[in-house]
Design a protein around this motif. Structure first.
Motif, PDB file in Angstrom:
ATOM      1  N   VAL A  23     155.206  -6.160 -38.324  1.00  0.00           N
ATOM      2  CA  VAL A  23     156.348  -5.253 -38.510  1.00  0.00           C
ATOM      3  C   VAL A  23     155.905  -3.974 -39.213  1.00  0.00           C
ATOM      4  CG1 VAL A  23     158.557  -4.961 -39.708  1.00  0.00           C
ATOM      5  CG2 VAL A  23     158.109  -7.059 -38.448  1.00  0.00           C
ATOM      6  N   VAL A  24     155.104  -4.104 -40.250  1.00  0.00           N
ATOM      7  CA  VAL A  24     154.620  -2.927 -40.980  1.00  0.00           C
ATOM      8  C   VAL A  24     153.747  -2.055 -40.079  1.00  0.00           C
ATOM      9  CG1 VAL A  24     153.124  -2.160 -42.871  1.00  0.00           C
ATOM     10  CG2 VAL A  24     154.806  -3.966 -43.267  1.00  0.00           C
ATOM     11  N   LEU A  25     152.851  -2.677 -39.333  1.00  0.00           N
ATOM     12  CA  LEU A  25     151.954  -1.931 -38.454  1.00  0.00           C
ATOM     13  C   LEU A  25     152.745  -1.136 -37.415  1.00  0.00           C
ATOM     14  CD1 LEU A  25     149.034  -1.364 -37.456  1.00  0.00           C
ATOM     15  CD2 LEU A  25     149.366  -3.286 -35.909  1.00  0.00           C
ATOM     16  N   TRP A  26     153.681  -1.774 -36.736  1.00  0.00           N
ATOM     17  CA  TRP A  26     154.457  -1.072 -35.708  1.00  0.00           C
ATOM     18  C   TRP A  26     155.437  -0.084 -36.313  1.00  0.00           C
ATOM     19  CZ3 TRP A  26     152.540  -0.594 -31.208  1.00  0.00           C
ATOM     20  CH2 TRP A  26     151.673  -1.565 -30.708  1.00  0.00           C
ATOM     21  N   SER A  27     155.865  -0.321 -37.544  1.00  0.00           N
ATOM     22  CA  SER A  27     156.717   0.652 -38.236  1.00  0.00           C
ATOM     23  C   SER A  27     155.947   1.941 -38.492  1.00  0.00           C
ATOM     24  CB  SER A  27     157.213   0.088 -39.567  1.00  0.00           C
ATOM     25  OG  SER A  27     158.011  -1.041 -39.357  1.00  0.00           O
ATOM     26  N   ILE A  28     154.685   1.806 -38.850  1.00  0.00           N
ATOM     27  CA  ILE A  28     153.847   2.992 -39.047  1.00  0.00           C
ATOM     28  C   ILE A  28     153.724   3.756 -37.733  1.00  0.00           C
ATOM     29  CG2 ILE A  28     151.495   3.763 -39.573  1.00  0.00           C
ATOM     30  CD1 ILE A  28     151.396   1.409 -41.622  1.00  0.00           C
ATOM     31  N   GLY A  29     153.571   3.031 -36.638  1.00  0.00           N
ATOM     32  CA  GLY A  29     153.551   3.678 -35.332  1.00  0.00           C
ATOM     33  C   GLY A  29     154.846   4.427 -35.049  1.00  0.00           C
ATOM     34  N   GLY A  30     155.976   3.839 -35.424  1.00  0.00           N
ATOM     35  CA  GLY A  30     157.268   4.505 -35.258  1.00  0.00           C
ATOM     36  C   GLY A  30     157.387   5.747 -36.124  1.00  0.00           C
ATOM     37  N   ILE A  31     156.864   5.671 -37.329  1.00  0.00           N
ATOM     38  CA  ILE A  31     156.894   6.831 -38.223  1.00  0.00           C
ATOM     39  C   ILE A  31     156.050   7.962 -37.645  1.00  0.00           C
ATOM     40  CG2 ILE A  31     156.180   7.659 -40.502  1.00  0.00           C
ATOM     41  CD1 ILE A  31     156.971   4.817 -41.557  1.00  0.00           C
ATOM     42  N   VAL A  32     154.890   7.627 -37.131  1.00  0.00           N
ATOM     43  CA  VAL A  32     154.025   8.645 -36.515  1.00  0.00           C
ATOM     44  C   VAL A  32     154.748   9.285 -35.331  1.00  0.00           C
ATOM     45  CG1 VAL A  32     151.876   9.007 -35.227  1.00  0.00           C
ATOM     46  CG2 VAL A  32     151.871   7.633 -37.321  1.00  0.00           C
ATOM     47  N   LEU A  33     155.374   8.472 -34.492  1.00  0.00           N
ATOM     48  CA  LEU A  33     156.138   9.007 -33.360  1.00  0.00           C
ATOM     49  C   LEU A  33     157.259   9.920 -33.843  1.00  0.00           C
ATOM     50  CD1 LEU A  33     156.811   9.085 -30.331  1.00  0.00           C
ATOM     51  CD2 LEU A  33     158.206   7.026 -30.703  1.00  0.00           C
ATOM     52  N   ALA A  34     157.970   9.520 -34.884  1.00  0.00           N
ATOM     53  CA  ALA A  34     159.062  10.337 -35.422  1.00  0.00           C
ATOM     54  C   ALA A  34     158.549  11.674 -35.956  1.00  0.00           C
ATOM     55  CB  ALA A  34     159.802   9.577 -36.527  1.00  0.00           C
ATOM     56  N   VAL A  35     157.423  11.654 -36.639  1.00  0.00           N
ATOM     57  CA  VAL A  35     156.850  12.893 -37.183  1.00  0.00           C
ATOM     58  C   VAL A  35     156.447  13.833 -36.051  1.00  0.00           C
ATOM     59  CG1 VAL A  35     154.857  13.832 -38.444  1.00  0.00           C
ATOM     60  CG2 VAL A  35     156.123  11.885 -39.373  1.00  0.00           C
ATOM     61  N   VAL A  36     155.811  13.288 -35.034  1.00  0.00           N
ATOM     62  CA  VAL A  36     155.389  14.108 -33.889  1.00  0.00           C
ATOM     63  C   VAL A  36     156.608  14.710 -33.197  1.00  0.00           C
ATOM     64  CG1 VAL A  36     154.349  13.985 -31.587  1.00  0.00           C
ATOM     65  CG2 VAL A  36     153.204  12.921 -33.538  1.00  0.00           C
ATOM     66  N   LEU A  37     157.624  13.894 -32.971  1.00  0.00           N
ATOM     67  CA  LEU A  37     158.825  14.392 -32.301  1.00  0.00           C
ATOM     68  C   LEU A  37     159.583  15.398 -33.166  1.00  0.00           C
ATOM     69  CD1 LEU A  37     160.113  11.123 -30.605  1.00  0.00           C
ATOM     70  CD2 LEU A  37     159.004  13.085 -29.514  1.00  0.00           C
ATOM     71  N   ALA A  38     159.591  15.196 -34.475  1.00  0.00           N
ATOM     72  CA  ALA A  38     160.275  16.136 -35.367  1.00  0.00           C
ATOM     73  C   ALA A  38     159.633  17.514 -35.275  1.00  0.00           C
ATOM     74  CB  ALA A  38     160.233  15.630 -36.805  1.00  0.00           C
ATOM     75  N   ARG A  39     158.356  17.526 -35.018  1.00  0.00           N
ATOM     76  CA  ARG A  39     157.650  18.800 -34.955  1.00  0.00           C
ATOM     77  C   ARG A  39     157.785  19.495 -33.604  1.00  0.00           C
ATOM     78  NH1 ARG A  39     154.015  21.701 -37.964  1.00  0.00           N
ATOM     79  NH2 ARG A  39     152.518  22.888 -36.733  1.00  0.00           N
ATOM     80  N   TRP A  40     157.736  18.719 -32.503  1.00  0.00           N
ATOM     81  CA  TRP A  40     157.644  19.360 -31.195  1.00  0.00           C
ATOM     82  C   TRP A  40     158.801  19.098 -30.234  1.00  0.00           C
ATOM     83  CZ3 TRP A  40     152.674  17.391 -32.912  1.00  0.00           C
ATOM     84  CH2 TRP A  40     151.819  18.398 -33.332  1.00  0.00           C
TER      85      TRP A  40
END
Length: 103
Positions: A23-40
């Motif tokens: 859960v923690v590992l895939w949550s980090i993946g979700g956070i990375v996706l959210a950061v990328v999408l927030a930017r672009w």
């Protein structure tokens, strides 16, 4: 619980720590996706929700296709995927919406 991976023939015990670690590992993946999408992305919250729900649906294939795994274990693993995704997706989507409203 004991489950086999999609390409494994024999079930192995699943430790509670392994579930939490996943859960923690895939949550980090979700956070990375959210950061990328927030930017672009133009609509980062909506885009994130669509992508994250699609990834969650794909993740259900793991428990569903696991050989040598009891149906009850498959249901519990699928429910765990859905519950964890619901919590994480809602938190990150809310943050993205708030950030988008501040712009």
């Amino acid at each position: 619980m004991a489950a086999a991976g999609v390409w494994e023939e024999k079930a192995q015990k699943i430790a509670v720590g392994a579930v939490a670690q996943s859960v923690v590992l895939w949550s980090i993946g979700g956070i990375v996706l959210a950061v990328v999408l927030a930017r672009w992305a133009r609509g980062p919250a909506r885009t994130f929700v669509v992508a994250a729900v699609a990834f969650t649906v794909l993740s259900l294939a793991g428990p569903g296709l696991a050989q040598d795994t009891a149906l009850s274990t498959q249901v519990v693993l699928a429910a765990t995927h859905v519950v964890a995704a619901t919590v994480i997706i809602s938190i990150l989507a809310r943050r993205l919406s708030a950030r988008d409203a501040d712009r």
